[in-house]
Design a protein around this motif. Structure first.
Motif, PDB file in Angstrom:
ATOM      1  N   ALA A 151       5.632  -7.821   5.592  1.00  9.97           N
ATOM      2  CA  ALA A 151       5.645  -6.377   5.848  1.00  9.97           C
ATOM      3  C   ALA A 151       4.554  -5.672   5.047  1.00  9.97           C
ATOM      4  CB  ALA A 151       7.010  -5.791   5.521  1.00  9.97           C
ATOM      5  N   LEU A 152       4.382  -6.061   3.797  1.00  7.75           N
ATOM      6  CA  LEU A 152       3.352  -5.455   2.958  1.00  7.75           C
ATOM      7  C   LEU A 152       1.953  -5.751   3.509  1.00  7.75           C
ATOM      8  CD1 LEU A 152       4.823  -6.228  -0.585  1.00  7.75           C
ATOM      9  CD2 LEU A 152       4.835  -4.030   0.630  1.00  7.75           C
ATOM     10  N   ALA A 153       1.753  -6.960   4.019  1.00  9.16           N
ATOM     11  CA  ALA A 153       0.468  -7.305   4.624  1.00  9.16           C
ATOM     12  C   ALA A 153       0.222  -6.457   5.870  1.00  9.16           C
ATOM     13  CB  ALA A 153       0.440  -8.796   4.981  1.00  9.16           C
ATOM     14  N   TYR A 154       1.250  -6.277   6.683  1.00 13.39           N
ATOM     15  CA  TYR A 154       1.118  -5.480   7.900  1.00 13.39           C
ATOM     16  C   TYR A 154       0.781  -4.026   7.586  1.00 13.39           C
ATOM     17  CZ  TYR A 154       2.430  -3.079  12.214  1.00 13.39           C
ATOM     18  OH  TYR A 154       2.417  -2.271  13.336  1.00 13.39           O
ATOM     19  N   LEU A 155       1.436  -3.471   6.591  1.00 15.21           N
ATOM     20  CA  LEU A 155       1.193  -2.074   6.234  1.00 15.21           C
ATOM     21  C   LEU A 155      -0.250  -1.862   5.788  1.00 15.21           C
ATOM     22  CD1 LEU A 155       4.520  -1.285   4.341  1.00 15.21           C
ATOM     23  CD2 LEU A 155       3.838  -0.467   6.607  1.00 15.21           C
ATOM     24  N   GLN A 156      -0.833  -2.845   5.147  1.00 17.14           N
ATOM     25  CA  GLN A 156      -2.245  -2.730   4.764  1.00 17.14           C
ATOM     26  C   GLN A 156      -3.154  -2.795   5.987  1.00 17.14           C
ATOM     27  OE1 GLN A 156      -3.206  -4.870   0.795  1.00 17.14           O
ATOM     28  NE2 GLN A 156      -1.333  -5.844   1.553  1.00 17.14           N
ATOM     29  N   GLN A 157      -2.792  -3.642   6.936  1.00 16.98           N
ATOM     30  CA  GLN A 157      -3.579  -3.754   8.162  1.00 16.98           C
ATOM     31  C   GLN A 157      -3.543  -2.465   8.974  1.00 16.98           C
ATOM     32  OE1 GLN A 157      -1.695  -7.080  10.072  1.00 16.98           O
ATOM     33  NE2 GLN A 157      -2.292  -8.527   8.460  1.00 16.98           N
ATOM     34  N   GLN A 158      -2.421  -1.769   8.933  1.00 17.91           N
ATOM     35  CA  GLN A 158      -2.227  -0.553   9.726  1.00 17.91           C
ATOM     36  C   GLN A 158      -2.327   0.711   8.876  1.00 17.91           C
ATOM     37  OE1 GLN A 158      -1.872  -0.824  13.065  1.00 17.91           O
ATOM     38  NE2 GLN A 158      -2.040  -3.045  12.798  1.00 17.91           N
ATOM     39  N   ALA A 159      -2.924   0.599   7.710  1.00 13.07           N
ATOM     40  CA  ALA A 159      -2.892   1.677   6.715  1.00 13.07           C
ATOM     41  C   ALA A 159      -3.452   2.989   7.243  1.00 13.07           C
ATOM     42  CB  ALA A 159      -3.640   1.240   5.459  1.00 13.07           C
ATOM     43  N   LYS A 160      -4.605   2.957   7.865  1.00 11.93           N
ATOM     44  CA  LYS A 160      -5.227   4.200   8.312  1.00 11.93           C
ATOM     45  C   LYS A 160      -4.369   4.898   9.348  1.00 11.93           C
ATOM     46  CE  LYS A 160      -9.568   6.157   9.994  1.00 11.93           C
ATOM     47  NZ  LYS A 160     -10.972   5.873  10.421  1.00 11.93           N
ATOM     48  N   ARG A 161      -3.854   4.154  10.322  1.00  8.77           N
ATOM     49  CA  ARG A 161      -3.019   4.739  11.376  1.00  8.77           C
ATOM     50  C   ARG A 161      -1.735   5.322  10.809  1.00  8.77           C
ATOM     51  NH1 ARG A 161       1.157   2.706  14.573  1.00  8.77           N
ATOM     52  NH2 ARG A 161       0.909   0.624  13.662  1.00  8.77           N
ATOM     53  N   LEU A 162      -1.198   4.695   9.765  1.00  8.20           N
ATOM     54  CA  LEU A 162       0.078   5.120   9.189  1.00  8.20           C
ATOM     55  C   LEU A 162      -0.092   6.020   7.969  1.00  8.20           C
ATOM     56  CD1 LEU A 162       1.984   1.715   9.492  1.00  8.20           C
ATOM     57  CD2 LEU A 162       2.073   3.675  11.050  1.00  8.20           C
ATOM     58  N   HIS A 163      -1.333   6.422   7.680  1.00  8.65           N
ATOM     59  CA  HIS A 163      -1.643   7.351   6.570  1.00  8.65           C
ATOM     60  C   HIS A 163      -1.291   6.771   5.200  1.00  8.65           C
ATOM     61  CE1 HIS A 163      -2.544  10.570   9.416  1.00  8.65           C
ATOM     62  NE2 HIS A 163      -1.457  10.219  10.072  1.00  8.65           N
ATOM     63  N   ILE A 164      -1.475   5.475   5.014  1.00 10.79           N
ATOM     64  CA  ILE A 164      -1.107   4.797   3.773  1.00 10.79           C
ATOM     65  C   ILE A 164      -2.316   4.607   2.873  1.00 10.79           C
ATOM     66  CG2 ILE A 164      -0.341   2.586   2.811  1.00 10.79           C
ATOM     67  CD1 ILE A 164       1.506   2.332   5.251  1.00 10.79           C
ATOM     68  N   ASP A 165      -2.170   5.041   1.632  1.00 13.23           N
ATOM     69  CA  ASP A 165      -3.160   4.755   0.604  1.00 13.23           C
ATOM     70  C   ASP A 165      -2.817   3.387   0.026  1.00 13.23           C
ATOM     71  OD1 ASP A 165      -4.741   4.511  -1.632  1.00 13.23           O
ATOM     72  OD2 ASP A 165      -4.287   6.492  -2.449  1.00 13.23           O
ATOM     73  N   THR A 166      -3.615   2.380   0.342  1.00 11.62           N
ATOM     74  CA  THR A 166      -3.282   1.007  -0.044  1.00 11.62           C
ATOM     75  C   THR A 166      -3.435   0.746  -1.538  1.00 11.62           C
ATOM     76  OG1 THR A 166      -5.537   0.278   0.471  1.00 11.62           O
ATOM     77  CG2 THR A 166      -3.878   0.094   2.217  1.00 11.62           C
ATOM     78  N   SER A 167      -3.925   1.725  -2.281  1.00 10.37           N
ATOM     79  CA  SER A 167      -4.012   1.555  -3.732  1.00 10.37           C
ATOM     80  C   SER A 167      -2.772   2.074  -4.442  1.00 10.37           C
ATOM     81  CB  SER A 167      -5.239   2.307  -4.279  1.00 10.37           C
ATOM     82  OG  SER A 167      -5.059   3.712  -4.179  1.00 10.37           O
ATOM     83  N   SER A 168      -1.796   2.615  -3.662  1.00  7.22           N
ATOM     84  CA  SER A 168      -0.638   3.271  -4.276  1.00  7.22           C
ATOM     85  C   SER A 168       0.656   2.874  -3.576  1.00  7.22           C
ATOM     86  CB  SER A 168      -0.807   4.795  -4.233  1.00  7.22           C
ATOM     87  OG  SER A 168      -1.960   5.189  -4.936  1.00  7.22           O
ATOM     88  N   PHE A 169       1.098   1.633  -3.792  1.00  5.63           N
ATOM     89  CA  PHE A 169       2.365   1.147  -3.264  1.00  5.63           C
ATOM     90  C   PHE A 169       3.465   1.302  -4.313  1.00  5.63           C
ATOM     91  CE2 PHE A 169      -0.139  -0.909  -0.032  1.00  5.63           C
ATOM     92  CZ  PHE A 169       0.733  -1.135   1.025  1.00  5.63           C
ATOM     93  N   ILE A 170       4.639   1.703  -3.859  1.00  2.38           N
ATOM     94  CA  ILE A 170       5.844   1.683  -4.679  1.00  2.38           C
ATOM     95  C   ILE A 170       6.868   0.856  -3.919  1.00  2.38           C
ATOM     96  CG2 ILE A 170       7.703   3.008  -5.740  1.00  2.38           C
ATOM     97  CD1 ILE A 170       4.708   4.941  -4.766  1.00  2.38           C
ATOM     98  N   ILE A 171       7.424  -0.158  -4.574  1.00  5.31           N
ATOM     99  CA  ILE A 171       8.502  -0.939  -3.982  1.00  5.31           C
ATOM    100  C   ILE A 171       9.827  -0.330  -4.438  1.00  5.31           C
ATOM    101  CG2 ILE A 171       9.577  -3.210  -3.810  1.00  5.31           C
ATOM    102  CD1 ILE A 171       6.864  -3.260  -2.631  1.00  5.31           C
ATOM    103  N   ALA A 172      10.772  -0.197  -3.520  1.00 11.44           N
ATOM    104  CA  ALA A 172      12.063   0.399  -3.867  1.00 11.44           C
ATOM    105  C   ALA A 172      13.178  -0.333  -3.131  1.00 11.44           C
ATOM    106  CB  ALA A 172      12.077   1.881  -3.505  1.00 11.44           C
ATOM    107  N   GLY A 173      14.380  -0.226  -3.673  1.00 14.14           N
ATOM    108  CA  GLY A 173      15.504  -0.854  -2.997  1.00 14.14           C
ATOM    109  C   GLY A 173      16.824  -0.462  -3.617  1.00 14.14           C
ATOM    110  N   ASP A 174      17.885  -0.682  -2.859  1.00 19.15           N
ATOM    111  CA  ASP A 174      19.240  -0.416  -3.337  1.00 19.15           C
ATOM    112  C   ASP A 174      20.094  -1.655  -3.132  1.00 19.15           C
ATOM    113  OD1 ASP A 174      21.058   0.268  -0.605  1.00 19.15           O
ATOM    114  OD2 ASP A 174      18.927   0.671  -0.404  1.00 19.15           O
TER     115      ASP A 174
END
Length: 342
Positions: A151-174
């Motif tokens: 999933a993290l690899a995919y988000l980097q591939q689609q970063a521009k379309r999804l408005h993601i700054d690939t230098s600023s990831f936060i992992i979260a969970g419950d």
């Protein structure tokens, strides 16, 4: 004895034999496999997840764009994710991204169960992503970790379309998702740990700014299997590890993340309610991070606080504790000094 009485007696005896046989089969099923218990728990937990999300509807902002059911691995039927970001974001604007891994005891849950919470986080200037992953007993450890990496690899591939700054990831969970998040962070920051599990990290350490961990289990070696909650944990560990005695599973030993982290671990925010059966895990992880001089921020409550705060208290925004958790999570994220890219 009349013929009618004899027939009824014979029917009654046959019925008792059938019921007795069924009872033995059911008993054996629960003793020989985690499936029966896991399916019962899954049904209850999934209903609870829907109710929790519905209760957050009144707190949810309306100006959020949602992109649902993105497939992050075409070869995996469970590999889908949802993306949320402020509708006001500019065409080429990139925002820090929070990748949230849902809970459910690793045997249940769905990305849709945290849909409204993700919208709330997104309204504060983030792209928020909720990922689905395969649950046990259908899939075993470490499948969710491999899927999270994908999933993290995919988000980097689609970063521009999804408005993601690939230098600023936060992992979260419950809950169980916090366990996956904590391990994922260590896979990214700790090469020896990644090799031990057999997963190649898909983020560089410089890309992972921090993590939010709520109500998770981090010390599998010291999980109690006594009492009602212990029975639940026994089912989870059996289903997820694939071994009735999970301690005999060599690979599963790596699930006790607290034993493998070092001083390179990323900044972390850790919280659990005072009535959470897993509270000791959150406190133990926080202590470990202090000991190794890793950056850690915590939110814990007085043990005598009433009413007690349950597992997953942070999603109950009708309470002061839930509001405080959200505020302090955002304060922690602000301390990471993440900025959007216009």
């Amino acid at each position: 004895m009349t013929a009618k009485t004899f027939r009824w007696k014979k029917f009654f005896i046959r019925t008792l034999l059938v019921l007795f046989t069924l009872a033995i089969i059911v008993f054996a099923a629960f003793k020989l496999s985690p499936w029966p218990s896991a399916m019962i728990i899954r049904n209850v937990f999934n209903k609870g997840g829907v109710s929790t999300n519905d209760a957050l509807e009144k707190h949810t902002p309306k100006n959020i764009t949602a992109i649902l059911d993105e497939v992050y691995d075409a070869a995996d039927k469970d590999a889908k994710l949802d993306v949320y970001y402020p509708s006001s974001v500019g065409t080429d604007e990139l925002l820090p991204v929070i990748v949230w891994i849902h809970g459910g005891g690793l045997i249940s849950g769905d990305k849709a169960h945290i849909r409204n919470y993700c919208k709330i986080l997104a309204s504060h200037g983030y792209v928020t992503v909720s990922i689905d992953y395969s649950v046990a007993p259908e899939k075993k450890y470490p499948t969710p970790l491999k899927q999270t990496a994908a999933a993290l690899a995919y988000l980097q591939q689609q970063a521009k379309r999804l408005h993601i700054d690939t230098s600023s990831f936060i992992i979260a969970g419950d809950s169980g998702g916090a366990h996956i998040a904590a391990q994922t962070a260590n896979i990214i920051y700790n090469n020896s740990y990644a090799k031990l599990i057999g997963i190649t990290p898909t983020l560089n350490p410089s890309q992972l700014a921090g993590q939010l961990l709520y109500c998770g289990p981090y010390d599998i070696d010291n999980v109690s299997t006594e009492g009602a909650f212990g029975g639940f944990m026994q089912t989870v560990l059996w289903a997820y590890s694939g071994s009735k005695n999970h301690k005999e599973n060599e690979l599963f030993k790596t699930a006790s993340i607290i034993n493998y982290i070092n001083g390179d671990y990323p900044p972390s925010f850790i919280s659990a309610g005072n009535g959470d059966p897993l509270l000791s895990h959150s406190k133990a992880l926080a202590r470990k991070l202090v000991q190794i001089n890793a950056k850690v921020d915590t939110l814990f409550f007085p043990q005598e606080m009433q009413p007690v705060l349950p597992h997953e208290y942070q999603f109950i925004l009708d309470t002061d504790a839930g509001k405080t958790a959200l505020q302090q999570s955002l304060r922690f994220l602000n301390s990471l000094q993440l900025t959007s890219t216009p």
